[in-house]
Design a protein around this motif. Structure first.
Motif, PDB file in Angstrom:
ATOM      1  N   ALA A 136       0.833  -1.210   0.000  1.00  0.00           N
ATOM      2  CA  ALA A 136       0.000   0.000   0.000  1.00  0.00           C
ATOM      3  C   ALA A 136       0.865   1.256   0.000  1.00  0.00           C
ATOM      4  CB  ALA A 136      -0.948  -0.009   1.199  1.00  0.00           C
ATOM      5  N   VAL A 137       1.972   1.226   0.719  1.00  0.00           N
ATOM      6  CA  VAL A 137       2.901   2.357   0.715  1.00  0.00           C
ATOM      7  C   VAL A 137       3.475   2.526  -0.691  1.00  0.00           C
ATOM      8  CG1 VAL A 137       5.177   3.152   1.513  1.00  0.00           C
ATOM      9  CG2 VAL A 137       3.487   2.330   3.156  1.00  0.00           C
ATOM     10  N   ALA A 138       3.897   1.428  -1.302  1.00  0.00           N
ATOM     11  CA  ALA A 138       4.483   1.489  -2.645  1.00  0.00           C
ATOM     12  C   ALA A 138       3.480   2.047  -3.658  1.00  0.00           C
ATOM     13  CB  ALA A 138       4.957   0.100  -3.078  1.00  0.00           C
ATOM     14  N   ARG A 139       2.202   1.764  -3.450  1.00  0.00           N
ATOM     15  CA  ARG A 139       1.149   2.271  -4.355  1.00  0.00           C
ATOM     16  C   ARG A 139       0.618   3.636  -3.903  1.00  0.00           C
ATOM     17  NH1 ARG A 139      -1.657  -0.737  -8.076  1.00  0.00           N
ATOM     18  NH2 ARG A 139      -3.450   0.518  -7.487  1.00  0.00           N
ATOM     19  N   GLN A 140       1.192   4.167  -2.851  1.00  0.00           N
ATOM     20  CA  GLN A 140       0.822   5.483  -2.309  1.00  0.00           C
ATOM     21  C   GLN A 140      -0.653   5.538  -1.901  1.00  0.00           C
ATOM     22  OE1 GLN A 140       2.159   8.259  -5.322  1.00  0.00           O
ATOM     23  NE2 GLN A 140       4.268   8.046  -4.650  1.00  0.00           N
ATOM     24  N   GLU A 141      -1.131   4.457  -1.278  1.00  0.00           N
ATOM     25  CA  GLU A 141      -2.510   4.399  -0.793  1.00  0.00           C
ATOM     26  C   GLU A 141      -2.643   4.816   0.675  1.00  0.00           C
ATOM     27  OE1 GLU A 141      -4.437   0.867  -3.540  1.00  0.00           O
ATOM     28  OE2 GLU A 141      -3.847   0.386  -1.504  1.00  0.00           O
ATOM     29  N   LEU A 142      -1.523   4.895   1.387  1.00  0.00           N
ATOM     30  CA  LEU A 142      -1.575   5.181   2.818  1.00  0.00           C
ATOM     31  C   LEU A 142      -1.295   6.641   3.106  1.00  0.00           C
ATOM     32  CD1 LEU A 142       0.348   2.187   4.403  1.00  0.00           C
ATOM     33  CD2 LEU A 142      -2.100   2.448   4.118  1.00  0.00           C
ATOM     34  N   LEU A 143      -1.757   7.052   4.286  1.00  0.00           N
ATOM     35  CA  LEU A 143      -1.412   8.379   4.784  1.00  0.00           C
ATOM     36  C   LEU A 143       0.099   8.501   4.876  1.00  0.00           C
ATOM     37  CD1 LEU A 143      -3.950   8.648   7.734  1.00  0.00           C
ATOM     38  CD2 LEU A 143      -3.980  10.047   5.673  1.00  0.00           C
ATOM     39  N   GLN A 144       0.618   9.653   4.654  1.00  0.00           N
ATOM     40  CA  GLN A 144       2.067   9.859   4.757  1.00  0.00           C
ATOM     41  C   GLN A 144       2.361  10.701   5.984  1.00  0.00           C
ATOM     42  OE1 GLN A 144       4.221   8.347   2.778  1.00  0.00           O
ATOM     43  NE2 GLN A 144       2.561   7.424   1.615  1.00  0.00           N
ATOM     44  N   PRO A 145       3.421  10.524   6.723  1.00  0.00           N
ATOM     45  CA  PRO A 145       4.297   9.360   6.649  1.00  0.00           C
ATOM     46  C   PRO A 145       3.629   8.150   7.319  1.00  0.00           C
ATOM     47  CG  PRO A 145       5.003  10.770   8.430  1.00  0.00           C
ATOM     48  CD  PRO A 145       3.836  11.461   7.761  1.00  0.00           C
ATOM     49  N   SER A 146       4.017   6.986   6.875  1.00  0.00           N
ATOM     50  CA  SER A 146       3.399   5.762   7.377  1.00  0.00           C
ATOM     51  C   SER A 146       4.422   4.899   8.106  1.00  0.00           C
ATOM     52  CB  SER A 146       2.794   4.964   6.223  1.00  0.00           C
ATOM     53  OG  SER A 146       1.795   5.703   5.583  1.00  0.00           O
ATOM     54  N   ASP A 147       4.146   4.614   9.356  1.00  0.00           N
ATOM     55  CA  ASP A 147       4.959   3.682  10.134  1.00  0.00           C
ATOM     56  C   ASP A 147       4.275   2.321  10.017  1.00  0.00           C
ATOM     57  OD1 ASP A 147       6.269   2.115  11.967  1.00  0.00           O
ATOM     58  OD2 ASP A 147       5.932   3.450  13.668  1.00  0.00           O
ATOM     59  N   ILE A 148       4.801   1.478   9.160  1.00  0.00           N
ATOM     60  CA  ILE A 148       4.147   0.204   8.849  1.00  0.00           C
ATOM     61  C   ILE A 148       4.049  -0.691  10.077  1.00  0.00           C
ATOM     62  CG2 ILE A 148       4.267  -1.870   7.417  1.00  0.00           C
ATOM     63  CD1 ILE A 148       5.595  -0.173   5.268  1.00  0.00           C
ATOM     64  N   THR A 149       5.043  -0.670  10.930  1.00  0.00           N
ATOM     65  CA  THR A 149       4.996  -1.504  12.137  1.00  0.00           C
ATOM     66  C   THR A 149       3.824  -1.104  13.026  1.00  0.00           C
ATOM     67  OG1 THR A 149       7.383  -1.821  12.045  1.00  0.00           O
ATOM     68  CG2 THR A 149       6.310  -2.251  14.161  1.00  0.00           C
ATOM     69  N   THR A 150       3.637   0.194  13.210  1.00  0.00           N
ATOM     70  CA  THR A 150       2.528   0.672  14.042  1.00  0.00           C
ATOM     71  C   THR A 150       1.188   0.391  13.375  1.00  0.00           C
ATOM     72  OG1 THR A 150       3.927   2.383  14.997  1.00  0.00           O
ATOM     73  CG2 THR A 150       1.548   2.698  15.193  1.00  0.00           C
ATOM     74  N   LEU A 151       1.111   0.596  12.064  1.00  0.00           N
ATOM     75  CA  LEU A 151      -0.143   0.329  11.352  1.00  0.00           C
ATOM     76  C   LEU A 151      -0.493  -1.163  11.373  1.00  0.00           C
ATOM     77  CD1 LEU A 151       0.119   2.719   8.272  1.00  0.00           C
ATOM     78  CD2 LEU A 151      -1.181   3.044  10.398  1.00  0.00           C
ATOM     79  N   THR A 152       0.524  -2.005  11.306  1.00  0.00           N
ATOM     80  CA  THR A 152       0.292  -3.445  11.414  1.00  0.00           C
ATOM     81  C   THR A 152      -0.295  -3.775  12.783  1.00  0.00           C
ATOM     82  OG1 THR A 152       2.097  -3.935   9.878  1.00  0.00           O
ATOM     83  CG2 THR A 152       1.385  -5.722  11.323  1.00  0.00           C
ATOM     84  N   ALA A 153       0.301  -3.220  13.825  1.00  0.00           N
ATOM     85  CA  ALA A 153      -0.220  -3.443  15.182  1.00  0.00           C
ATOM     86  C   ALA A 153      -1.654  -2.926  15.292  1.00  0.00           C
ATOM     87  CB  ALA A 153       0.678  -2.768  16.213  1.00  0.00           C
ATOM     88  N   TYR A 154      -1.912  -1.763  14.710  1.00  0.00           N
ATOM     89  CA  TYR A 154      -3.265  -1.194  14.715  1.00  0.00           C
ATOM     90  C   TYR A 154      -4.268  -2.171  14.088  1.00  0.00           C
ATOM     91  CZ  TYR A 154      -7.162   1.611  12.914  1.00  0.00           C
ATOM     92  OH  TYR A 154      -8.405   2.072  12.584  1.00  0.00           O
ATOM     93  N   LEU A 155      -3.932  -2.719  12.920  1.00  0.00           N
ATOM     94  CA  LEU A 155      -4.858  -3.647  12.262  1.00  0.00           C
ATOM     95  C   LEU A 155      -5.011  -4.951  13.043  1.00  0.00           C
ATOM     96  CD1 LEU A 155      -4.090  -3.080   8.485  1.00  0.00           C
ATOM     97  CD2 LEU A 155      -6.106  -2.367   9.790  1.00  0.00           C
ATOM     98  N   LEU A 156      -3.952  -5.408  13.671  1.00  0.00           N
ATOM     99  CA  LEU A 156      -4.059  -6.614  14.499  1.00  0.00           C
ATOM    100  C   LEU A 156      -4.969  -6.367  15.701  1.00  0.00           C
ATOM    101  CD1 LEU A 156      -0.375  -7.865  14.332  1.00  0.00           C
ATOM    102  CD2 LEU A 156      -2.376  -8.896  13.226  1.00  0.00           C
ATOM    103  N   VAL A 157      -4.885  -5.168  16.276  1.00  0.00           N
ATOM    104  CA  VAL A 157      -5.781  -4.806  17.383  1.00  0.00           C
ATOM    105  C   VAL A 157      -7.220  -4.723  16.879  1.00  0.00           C
ATOM    106  CG1 VAL A 157      -6.391  -2.942  18.991  1.00  0.00           C
ATOM    107  CG2 VAL A 157      -4.011  -3.678  18.776  1.00  0.00           C
ATOM    108  N   VAL A 158      -7.423  -4.164  15.697  1.00  0.00           N
ATOM    109  CA  VAL A 158      -8.768  -4.107  15.108  1.00  0.00           C
ATOM    110  C   VAL A 158      -9.310  -5.524  14.917  1.00  0.00           C
ATOM    111  CG1 VAL A 158     -10.076  -3.512  13.010  1.00  0.00           C
ATOM    112  CG2 VAL A 158      -8.483  -1.848  14.001  1.00  0.00           C
ATOM    113  N   ILE A 159      -8.482  -6.412  14.373  1.00  0.00           N
ATOM    114  CA  ILE A 159      -8.914  -7.795  14.144  1.00  0.00           C
ATOM    115  C   ILE A 159      -9.295  -8.466  15.456  1.00  0.00           C
ATOM    116  CG2 ILE A 159      -8.091 -10.087  13.434  1.00  0.00           C
ATOM    117  CD1 ILE A 159      -6.412  -8.516  11.255  1.00  0.00           C
ATOM    118  N   GLN A 160      -8.427  -8.366  16.472  1.00  0.00           N
ATOM    119  CA  GLN A 160      -8.742  -8.995  17.760  1.00  0.00           C
ATOM    120  C   GLN A 160      -9.948  -8.320  18.417  1.00  0.00           C
ATOM    121  OE1 GLN A 160      -7.717 -11.890  19.118  1.00  0.00           O
ATOM    122  NE2 GLN A 160      -6.726 -12.091  17.138  1.00  0.00           N
TER     123      GLN A 160
END
Length: 189
Positions: A136-160
Protein backbone atom coordinates in the motif's frame (compact mmCIF):
# COMPACT_ATOMS: atom_id res chain seq x y z
CA UNK A 1 -5.40 -54.29 14.14
CA UNK A 2 -7.08 -52.64 11.15
CA UNK A 3 -6.71 -48.86 10.83
CA UNK A 4 -10.07 -47.14 10.44
CA UNK A 5 -10.67 -45.44 7.12
CA UNK A 6 -12.23 -42.02 7.33
CA UNK A 7 -12.45 -38.67 5.59
CA UNK A 8 -9.71 -36.79 7.43
CA UNK A 9 -10.86 -33.37 6.21
CA UNK A 10 -14.43 -33.99 7.37
CA UNK A 11 -13.22 -35.28 10.74
CA UNK A 12 -11.00 -32.22 11.22
CA UNK A 13 -13.80 -29.85 10.14
CA UNK A 14 -16.18 -31.36 12.69
CA UNK A 15 -13.56 -31.44 15.44
CA UNK A 16 -12.66 -27.84 14.65
CA UNK A 17 -16.30 -26.81 15.08
CA UNK A 18 -16.52 -28.59 18.44
CA UNK A 19 -13.40 -26.88 19.73
CA UNK A 20 -14.52 -23.48 18.35
CA UNK A 21 -17.87 -23.83 20.10
CA UNK A 22 -16.92 -25.30 23.47
CA UNK A 23 -13.16 -24.95 23.75
CA UNK A 24 -10.76 -27.76 24.50
CA UNK A 25 -11.69 -28.39 28.13
CA UNK A 26 -15.41 -27.97 27.43
CA UNK A 27 -15.45 -30.54 24.63
CA UNK A 28 -15.82 -34.09 25.92
CA UNK A 29 -14.61 -37.20 24.13
CA UNK A 30 -18.25 -38.28 23.85
CA UNK A 31 -19.06 -35.03 22.02
CA UNK A 32 -16.09 -35.51 19.71
CA UNK A 33 -17.13 -39.10 18.99
CA UNK A 34 -20.64 -37.92 18.14
CA UNK A 35 -19.42 -35.00 16.01
CA UNK A 36 -16.68 -36.70 14.04
CA UNK A 37 -18.07 -40.22 13.78
CA UNK A 38 -14.97 -42.03 15.02
CA UNK A 39 -14.77 -44.27 18.05
CA UNK A 40 -12.31 -43.28 20.78
CA UNK A 41 -9.88 -46.00 19.73
CA UNK A 42 -9.86 -44.67 16.18
CA UNK A 43 -9.28 -41.14 17.44
CA UNK A 44 -6.32 -42.31 19.51
CA UNK A 45 -4.96 -44.42 16.64
CA UNK A 46 -5.20 -41.54 14.15
CA UNK A 47 -4.30 -38.57 16.37
CA UNK A 48 -2.69 -40.00 19.51
CA UNK A 49 -4.99 -38.18 21.92
CA UNK A 50 -7.67 -35.54 22.25
CA UNK A 51 -4.84 -32.99 22.28
CA UNK A 52 -3.43 -34.50 19.09
CA UNK A 53 -6.84 -34.11 17.47
CA UNK A 54 -6.92 -30.49 18.66
CA UNK A 55 -3.48 -29.79 17.14
CA UNK A 56 -4.54 -31.37 13.83
CA UNK A 57 -7.80 -29.36 13.88
CA UNK A 58 -5.89 -26.14 14.61
CA UNK A 59 -3.47 -26.87 11.76
CA UNK A 60 -6.41 -27.53 9.43
CA UNK A 61 -8.16 -24.33 10.55
CA UNK A 62 -5.02 -22.23 10.12
CA UNK A 63 -4.27 -23.67 6.69
CA UNK A 64 -7.80 -22.77 5.53
CA UNK A 65 -7.60 -19.27 7.01
CA UNK A 66 -4.10 -18.63 5.63
CA UNK A 67 -5.09 -19.67 2.11
CA UNK A 68 -8.22 -17.49 2.13
CA UNK A 69 -6.39 -14.54 3.70
CA UNK A 70 -3.60 -14.59 1.14
CA UNK A 71 -6.04 -14.90 -1.76
CA UNK A 72 -8.03 -11.94 -0.47
CA UNK A 73 -4.98 -9.79 0.28
CA UNK A 74 -3.61 -10.42 -3.21
CA UNK A 75 -5.51 -7.62 -4.95
CA UNK A 76 -4.25 -4.82 -7.17
CA UNK A 77 -5.20 -2.37 -4.40
CA UNK A 78 -3.61 -3.49 -1.13
CA UNK A 79 -6.09 -1.39 0.89
CA UNK A 80 -8.99 -3.02 -0.94
CA UNK A 81 -7.47 -6.39 -0.03
CA UNK A 82 -7.12 -5.38 3.62
CA UNK A 83 -10.72 -4.13 3.67
CA UNK A 84 -11.95 -7.39 2.12
CA UNK A 85 -9.92 -9.34 4.67
CA UNK A 86 -11.36 -7.36 7.61
CA UNK A 87 -14.85 -7.99 6.21
CA UNK A 88 -14.02 -11.70 6.09
CA UNK A 89 -12.92 -11.56 9.74
CA UNK A 90 -16.30 -10.04 10.63
CA UNK A 91 -18.25 -12.71 8.72
CA UNK A 92 -16.13 -15.57 10.07
CA UNK A 93 -16.41 -14.27 13.62
CA UNK A 94 -20.18 -14.01 13.38
CA UNK A 95 -20.26 -17.68 12.34
CA UNK A 96 -18.32 -18.82 15.43
CA UNK A 97 -15.39 -18.17 17.72
CA UNK A 98 -11.89 -17.91 16.26
CA UNK A 99 -10.21 -21.21 17.09
CA UNK A 100 -6.75 -19.62 17.38
CA UNK A 101 -7.93 -16.89 19.76
CA UNK A 102 -9.95 -19.38 21.77
CA UNK A 103 -6.97 -21.71 22.17
CA UNK A 104 -4.65 -18.82 23.02
CA UNK A 105 -6.99 -17.70 25.79
CA UNK A 106 -7.76 -21.17 27.10
CA UNK A 107 -4.54 -23.12 26.72
CA UNK A 108 -1.53 -20.81 26.49
CA UNK A 109 -0.74 -20.88 30.21
CA UNK A 110 -1.11 -24.65 30.46
CA UNK A 111 0.44 -25.85 27.21
CA UNK A 112 3.73 -24.23 26.21
CA UNK A 113 3.96 -26.12 22.89
CA UNK A 114 0.46 -25.04 21.87
CA UNK A 115 1.13 -21.47 23.03
CA UNK A 116 4.26 -21.36 20.89
CA UNK A 117 2.34 -22.71 17.91
CA UNK A 118 -0.36 -20.07 18.40
CA UNK A 119 2.29 -17.35 18.58
CA UNK A 120 3.78 -18.55 15.27
CA UNK A 121 0.33 -18.42 13.70
CA UNK A 122 -0.15 -14.87 14.95
CA UNK A 123 3.28 -13.85 13.65
CA UNK A 124 2.38 -15.22 10.23
CA UNK A 125 -0.79 -13.09 10.19
CA UNK A 126 1.30 -10.11 11.27
CA UNK A 127 3.74 -10.69 8.39
CA UNK A 128 0.90 -10.92 5.86
CA UNK A 129 -0.64 -7.66 7.12
CA UNK A 130 2.79 -5.96 7.16
CA UNK A 131 3.47 -7.01 3.56
CA UNK A 132 0.06 -5.75 2.43
CA UNK A 133 0.80 -2.41 4.08
CA UNK A 134 4.22 -2.28 2.41
CA UNK A 135 2.48 -2.75 -0.94
CA UNK A 136 0.00 0.00 0.00
CA UNK A 137 2.90 2.36 0.72
CA UNK A 138 4.48 1.49 -2.65
CA UNK A 139 1.15 2.27 -4.35
CA UNK A 140 0.82 5.48 -2.31
CA UNK A 141 -2.51 4.40 -0.79
CA UNK A 142 -1.57 5.18 2.82
CA UNK A 143 -1.41 8.38 4.78
CA UNK A 144 2.07 9.86 4.76
CA UNK A 145 4.30 9.36 6.65
CA UNK A 146 3.40 5.76 7.38
CA UNK A 147 4.96 3.68 10.13
CA UNK A 148 4.15 0.20 8.85
CA UNK A 149 5.00 -1.50 12.14
CA UNK A 150 2.53 0.67 14.04
CA UNK A 151 -0.14 0.33 11.35
CA UNK A 152 0.29 -3.45 11.41
CA UNK A 153 -0.22 -3.44 15.18
CA UNK A 154 -3.26 -1.19 14.71
CA UNK A 155 -4.86 -3.65 12.26
CA UNK A 156 -4.06 -6.61 14.50
CA UNK A 157 -5.78 -4.81 17.38
CA UNK A 158 -8.77 -4.11 15.11
CA UNK A 159 -8.91 -7.80 14.14
CA UNK A 160 -8.74 -9.00 17.76
CA UNK A 161 -11.24 -6.30 18.74
CA UNK A 162 -13.69 -7.57 16.11
CA UNK A 163 -13.21 -11.15 17.29
CA UNK A 164 -13.72 -10.20 20.94
CA UNK A 165 -16.59 -7.77 20.38
CA UNK A 166 -18.47 -10.36 18.31
CA UNK A 167 -18.57 -12.60 21.38
CA UNK A 168 -20.30 -9.80 23.33
CA UNK A 169 -22.57 -8.41 20.60
CA UNK A 170 -24.06 -10.07 17.56
CA UNK A 171 -24.96 -6.70 16.02
CA UNK A 172 -23.80 -7.55 12.50
CA UNK A 173 -24.41 -4.07 11.14
CA UNK A 174 -22.31 -2.47 13.86
CA UNK A 175 -19.44 -4.90 13.36
CA UNK A 176 -19.54 -4.33 9.62
CA UNK A 177 -19.28 -0.56 10.17
CA UNK A 178 -15.98 -0.97 12.01
CA UNK A 179 -14.23 -2.07 8.83
CA UNK A 180 -14.68 1.14 6.79
CA UNK A 181 -13.68 3.17 9.85
CA UNK A 182 -10.42 1.20 10.14
CA UNK A 183 -9.67 1.59 6.45
CA UNK A 184 -10.46 5.32 6.45
CA UNK A 185 -7.88 5.71 9.21
CA UNK A 186 -5.26 4.32 6.80
CA UNK A 187 -6.30 5.80 3.49
CA UNK A 188 -4.43 8.63 1.86
CA UNK A 189 -6.71 11.67 1.64
Amino acid sequence: MRIAEFDRVLVLENAMQCFRTKGYAGTTMQELVAAIGLHPGSIYAAFGSKRGLLLAAVDHYVCQKRTRRRQILDQSSPLAGLEAYLNLVVEDTLSGACLVTRMLMEMSERDAELAERMQQICQELEQDIYQALERAVARQELLQPSDITTLTAYLLVVIQGIITFAQCSKDKALLREVVPCAIRALRKV
